[in-house]
Design a protein around this motif. Sequence first.
Motif, PDB file in Angstrom:
ATOM      1  N   PRO A 296       8.522  14.799  19.275  1.00  0.00           N
ATOM      2  CA  PRO A 296       9.721  14.158  18.722  1.00  0.00           C
ATOM      3  C   PRO A 296       9.754  12.652  18.994  1.00  0.00           C
ATOM      4  N   VAL A 297      10.093  11.909  17.972  1.00  0.00           N
ATOM      5  CA  VAL A 297      10.195  10.442  18.078  1.00  0.00           C
ATOM      6  C   VAL A 297      11.562  10.042  17.527  1.00  0.00           C
ATOM      7  N   VAL A 298      12.303   9.235  18.268  1.00  0.00           N
ATOM      8  CA  VAL A 298      13.555   8.720  17.702  1.00  0.00           C
ATOM      9  C   VAL A 298      13.259   7.405  16.988  1.00  0.00           C
ATOM     10  N   ARG A 314       8.865  -6.083  14.831  1.00  0.00           N
ATOM     11  CA  ARG A 314       7.498  -6.123  14.289  1.00  0.00           C
ATOM     12  C   ARG A 314       6.536  -5.744  15.378  1.00  0.00           C
ATOM     13  N   LYS A 315       5.696  -4.743  15.096  1.00  0.00           N
ATOM     14  CA  LYS A 315       4.593  -4.460  16.018  1.00  0.00           C
ATOM     15  C   LYS A 315       3.452  -5.383  15.652  1.00  0.00           C
ATOM     16  N   LYS A 316       2.579  -5.650  16.617  1.00  0.00           N
ATOM     17  CA  LYS A 316       1.459  -6.565  16.349  1.00  0.00           C
ATOM     18  C   LYS A 316       0.568  -6.031  15.239  1.00  0.00           C
ATOM     19  N   LEU A 326      13.214   0.089  15.157  1.00  0.00           N
ATOM     20  CA  LEU A 326      12.589   0.394  16.448  1.00  0.00           C
ATOM     21  C   LEU A 326      12.426   1.910  16.540  1.00  0.00           C
ATOM     22  N   ALA A 327      11.399   2.336  17.277  1.00  0.00           N
ATOM     23  CA  ALA A 327      11.131   3.778  17.393  1.00  0.00           C
ATOM     24  C   ALA A 327      10.457   4.053  18.724  1.00  0.00           C
ATOM     25  N   GLY A 328      10.519   5.288  19.175  1.00  0.00           N
ATOM     26  CA  GLY A 328       9.826   5.633  20.412  1.00  0.00           C
ATOM     27  C   GLY A 328       9.849   7.121  20.693  1.00  0.00           C
ATOM     28  N   PHE A 329       8.879   7.573  21.455  1.00  0.00           N
ATOM     29  CA  PHE A 329       8.774   8.992  21.783  1.00  0.00           C
ATOM     30  C   PHE A 329       9.914   9.429  22.701  1.00  0.00           C
ATOM     31  N   VAL A 330      10.466  10.600  22.414  1.00  0.00           N
ATOM     32  CA  VAL A 330      11.454  11.205  23.307  1.00  0.00           C
ATOM     33  C   VAL A 330      10.693  11.653  24.551  1.00  0.00           C
ATOM     34  N   ARG A 342      17.494   4.258  25.503  1.00  0.00           N
ATOM     35  CA  ARG A 342      16.410   3.776  26.368  1.00  0.00           C
ATOM     36  C   ARG A 342      15.388   2.968  25.579  1.00  0.00           C
ATOM     37  N   GLU A 343      14.926   3.506  24.435  1.00  0.00           N
ATOM     38  CA  GLU A 343      13.889   2.794  23.669  1.00  0.00           C
ATOM     39  C   GLU A 343      14.390   1.439  23.163  1.00  0.00           C
ATOM     40  N   VAL A 344      15.654   1.391  22.700  1.00  0.00           N
ATOM     41  CA  VAL A 344      16.177   0.110  22.194  1.00  0.00           C
ATOM     42  C   VAL A 344      16.256  -0.893  23.344  1.00  0.00           C
ATOM     43  N   SER A 360      15.765  13.662   9.387  1.00  0.00           N
ATOM     44  CA  SER A 360      14.480  13.690  10.093  1.00  0.00           C
ATOM     45  C   SER A 360      13.335  13.696   9.087  1.00  0.00           C
ATOM     46  N   GLN A 361      12.128  13.461   9.599  1.00  0.00           N
ATOM     47  CA  GLN A 361      10.953  13.415   8.729  1.00  0.00           C
ATOM     48  C   GLN A 361       9.723  13.874   9.497  1.00  0.00           C
ATOM     49  N   ALA A 362       8.969  14.766   8.880  1.00  0.00           N
ATOM     50  CA  ALA A 362       7.663  15.112   9.452  1.00  0.00           C
ATOM     51  C   ALA A 362       6.772  13.892   9.268  1.00  0.00           C
ATOM     52  N   TRP A 363       6.022  13.542  10.297  1.00  0.00           N
ATOM     53  CA  TRP A 363       5.159  12.329  10.223  1.00  0.00           C
ATOM     54  C   TRP A 363       3.811  12.734  10.820  1.00  0.00           C
ATOM     55  N   PRO A 364       2.877  13.167   9.958  1.00  0.00           N
ATOM     56  CA  PRO A 364       1.670  13.840  10.468  1.00  0.00           C
ATOM     57  C   PRO A 364       0.598  12.909  11.015  1.00  0.00           C
ATOM     58  N   MET A 365       0.982  12.028  11.944  1.00  0.00           N
ATOM     59  CA  MET A 365       0.040  11.062  12.488  1.00  0.00           C
ATOM     60  C   MET A 365      -0.021  11.138  14.009  1.00  0.00           C
ATOM     61  N   PRO A 366      -0.488  12.170  14.652  1.00  0.00           N
ATOM     62  CA  PRO A 366      -0.920  13.365  13.958  1.00  0.00           C
ATOM     63  C   PRO A 366       0.188  14.410  13.802  1.00  0.00           C
ATOM     64  N   ALA A 419       8.595   5.852   4.277  1.00  0.00           N
ATOM     65  CA  ALA A 419       8.926   5.916   5.710  1.00  0.00           C
ATOM     66  C   ALA A 419      10.430   6.101   5.890  1.00  0.00           C
ATOM     67  N   ILE A 420      10.793   6.862   6.896  1.00  0.00           N
ATOM     68  CA  ILE A 420      12.223   7.120   7.136  1.00  0.00           C
ATOM     69  C   ILE A 420      12.958   5.821   7.477  1.00  0.00           C
ATOM     70  N   ALA A 421      12.221   4.838   8.032  1.00  0.00           N
ATOM     71  CA  ALA A 421      12.833   3.540   8.337  1.00  0.00           C
ATOM     72  C   ALA A 421      13.446   2.945   7.061  1.00  0.00           C
TER      73      ALA A 421
HETATM   74  N1  LIG Z   1       8.051   6.911   9.710  1.00  0.00           N
HETATM   75  C1  LIG Z   1       8.401   5.731  10.177  1.00  0.00           C
HETATM   76  O1  LIG Z   1       9.228   5.030   9.559  1.00  0.00           O
HETATM   77  C2  LIG Z   1       7.837   5.233  11.499  1.00  0.00           C
HETATM   78  C3  LIG Z   1       7.033   6.054  12.275  1.00  0.00           C
HETATM   79  N2  LIG Z   1       6.623   5.666  13.536  1.00  0.00           N
HETATM   80  C4  LIG Z   1       5.818   6.617  14.345  1.00  0.00           C
HETATM   81  O2  LIG Z   1       6.475   6.837  15.577  1.00  0.00           O
HETATM   82  C5  LIG Z   1       5.532   6.862  16.623  1.00  0.00           C
HETATM   83  C6  LIG Z   1       6.156   6.441  17.948  1.00  0.00           C
HETATM   84  O3  LIG Z   1       6.635   5.124  17.923  1.00  0.00           O
HETATM   85  P1  LIG Z   1       6.149   4.077  19.017  1.00  0.00           P
HETATM   86  O4  LIG Z   1       6.952   2.863  18.821  1.00  0.00           O
HETATM   87  O5  LIG Z   1       4.686   3.953  18.977  1.00  0.00           O
HETATM   88  O6  LIG Z   1       6.544   4.822  20.402  1.00  0.00           O
HETATM   89  P2  LIG Z   1       6.913   4.183  21.834  1.00  0.00           P
HETATM   90  O7  LIG Z   1       7.845   3.044  21.660  1.00  0.00           O
HETATM   91  O8  LIG Z   1       7.358   5.306  22.703  1.00  0.00           O
HETATM   92  O9  LIG Z   1       5.591   3.540  22.381  1.00  0.00           O
HETATM   93  C7  LIG Z   1       4.337   4.141  22.250  1.00  0.00           C
HETATM   94  C8  LIG Z   1       3.697   4.335  23.606  1.00  0.00           C
HETATM   95  O10 LIG Z   1       4.350   5.392  24.279  1.00  0.00           O
HETATM   96  C9  LIG Z   1       3.440   6.148  25.059  1.00  0.00           C
HETATM   97  N3  LIG Z   1       3.681   7.572  24.710  1.00  0.00           N
HETATM   98  C10 LIG Z   1       4.644   8.352  25.275  1.00  0.00           C
HETATM   99  N4  LIG Z   1       4.627   9.607  24.769  1.00  0.00           N
HETATM  100  C11 LIG Z   1       3.649   9.639  23.843  1.00  0.00           C
HETATM  101  C12 LIG Z   1       3.149  10.669  22.958  1.00  0.00           C
HETATM  102  N5  LIG Z   1       3.667  11.912  22.946  1.00  0.00           N
HETATM  103  N6  LIG Z   1       2.140  10.341  22.096  1.00  0.00           N
HETATM  104  C13 LIG Z   1       1.633   9.079  22.078  1.00  0.00           C
HETATM  105  N7  LIG Z   1       2.066   8.084  22.906  1.00  0.00           N
HETATM  106  C14 LIG Z   1       3.054   8.342  23.782  1.00  0.00           C
HETATM  107  C15 LIG Z   1       2.056   5.577  24.769  1.00  0.00           C
HETATM  108  O11 LIG Z   1       1.741   4.716  25.833  1.00  0.00           O
HETATM  109  C16 LIG Z   1       2.244   4.762  23.503  1.00  0.00           C
HETATM  110  O12 LIG Z   1       1.417   3.648  23.437  1.00  0.00           O
HETATM  111  C17 LIG Z   1       4.415   5.939  16.149  1.00  0.00           C
HETATM  112  O13 LIG Z   1       3.215   6.304  16.738  1.00  0.00           O
HETATM  113  C18 LIG Z   1       4.427   6.112  14.640  1.00  0.00           C
HETATM  114  O14 LIG Z   1       3.500   7.106  14.262  1.00  0.00           O
HETATM  115  C19 LIG Z   1       7.020   4.468  14.036  1.00  0.00           C
HETATM  116  C20 LIG Z   1       7.792   3.596  13.304  1.00  0.00           C
HETATM  117  C21 LIG Z   1       8.178   3.867  11.953  1.00  0.00           C
END
Ligand SMILES: NC(=O)C1=CN([C@@H]2O[C@H](COP(=O)(O)OP(=O)(O)OC[C@H]3O[C@@H](n4cnc5c(N)ncnc54)[C@H](O)[C@@H]3O)[C@@H](O)[C@H]2O)C=CC1
Length: 435
Positions: A296-298, A314-316, A326-330, A342-344, A360-366, A419-421
């Motif tokens: 799960p990712v918020v 912006r990510k690099k 902004l997004a991040g893993f739960v 927390r992520e914000v 919500s959205q399935a995001w198969p990466m992976p 993208a859900i964004a």
């Molecule tokens: N559909 C959309 O609109 C978007 C999708 N995403 C997806 O969301 C994902 C998460 O966003 P981030 O900002 O990268 O997360 P994030 O802000 O939590 O940072 C990523 C870092 O968290 C750590 N991490 C913690 N749990 C993890 C796990 N289960 N798998 C991989 N890394 C983990 C790793 O160190 C990784 O480099 C991205 O990888 C991307 O695939 C992100 C932004 C837009």
Amino acid sequence: MFSDELRMRFLDASSRGDVEKVSLLMSQSAELLNQRGEQGWTALMLAARNGHFDVAKVLLSHGCDTSGTNRSGQTAADVAQFWGHRHIARLLARAPDPDLRRLLPERAAEEPDTFFNREFLDRMSVKRSDSEWLDSKRASPESVFLLFHKLNPLVSAGAGEARLRKLRAPGVQELLEKPDAVLVFLGVEKREKDDDLLAWFALDTEDDPTQLLKAEDPGCFFLPGAMPGLLRLSDDDAGVVAQARSVLAWHSRYRFCPTCGSTTKVEEAGYKRTCLRAGCRSLQGVHNTCYPRVDPVVIMLVLHPDGNQCLLGRKKTFPPGLFSCLAGFVEPGEALESAVRREVLEESGVQVGPVQYHSSQAWPMPSCLMIGCHCVALTTDVTADENEIEEARWFTRQQVTDALVKDKRAVFNMPPRQAIAHLLLKHWTGFSANL
Ligand SMILES: NC(=O)C1=CN([C@@H]2O[C@H](COP(=O)(O)OP(=O)(O)OC[C@H]3O[C@@H](n4cnc5c(N)ncnc54)[C@H](O)[C@@H]3O)[C@@H](O)[C@H]2O)C=CC1
Ligand SMILES: [Mg+2]
Ligand SMILES: [Mg+2]
Ligand SMILES: [Mg+2]
Ligand SMILES: [Zn+2]
């Protein structure tokens, strides 16, 4: 109107922590909520002084004022902090100011038709353990096989779109016989008659079988690069690819038993891996380590307390000009609302108050599950976390609209429509046209 006596009884009940009485008195007169007693103390301050969490919660749920001060200039949060009631101080810090909550967009009337979410197969999980039925479907010349190589789906290019190449049993026979072939049952396509179900499977191959396939269809190829490659799929194909790619990615990464490291065998038509070592702990009871993973990712659109700006980053690794939510893993043991806050805070230094789920959205990466939210900021100074974010800043509603319609005044590029964004931004601006 209420009597002085009623006001004193209300403040007294709050001070003593009598939740029932507080609720009862409020049902008699809602105006009691922000009344003051001695030294300008409100019911909320009295509850905060004496550590009555439940009373504070009830008062907040009625929308009581959290910003007022007593004659010593203390808010209810200051009082809770001073007397060491940290759980109440935290509750008050995140207490949605009713005005802030009003900045959240209205909930959508319909579930959005989101890329990767469109499912046309019935997964029929009940059939995953019916090996006789599965064998017959695997051998049936009608069944559909989707082929993947290094998790890239086999497609033929159409006008701009990549269309999934559907193979039949004879075309994949050779690949199915390979010892490391992993076959996943995706589900069935419903047809006219109920007993006539068309089964779909997905298969990943280690060796590149393009040459083998070229003979049959010279235009086919494995769609390279998950991002943005998968976004070239048609809306109809994206959902089944999300399912297949996530499960195949799990097989490619979880070959061995996560509990003891032994070899495993594939069961339940590709939906389970079972340890082959007798006595392994994973064989007793049910363990999530045996099943495909979902992370799960918020992902959140943070709204400025002025109601007219939102925070994007912006990510690099983003293409030039692109800004997104902004997004991040739960994290384990974390609620979605806490993960959003927390992520914000980590990524931008901004504190978040009310949070509202969008979709919500399935995001198969992976195998992510994106959980989209809108939320409102309590603070506005931005300090981007340089490890993850190159830049984060506030954009006005007008700037978002310009980016959405790709106006020449646009100061940034929107995330792609898939993208859900993109949906979170579009919903906030109130755009309903199919842009
Ligand atoms: N559909 C959309 O609109 C978007 C999708 N995403 C997806 O969301 C994902 C998460 O966003 P981030 O900002 O990268 O997360 P994030 O802000 O939590 O940072 C990523 C870092 O968290 C750590 N991490 C913690 N749990 C993890 C796990 N289960 N798998 C991989 N890394 C983990 C790793 O160190 C990784 O480099 C991205 O990888 C991307 O695939 C992100 C932004 C837009
Ligand atoms: Mg992040
Ligand atoms: Mg992060
Ligand atoms: Mg994180
Ligand atoms: Zn094991």
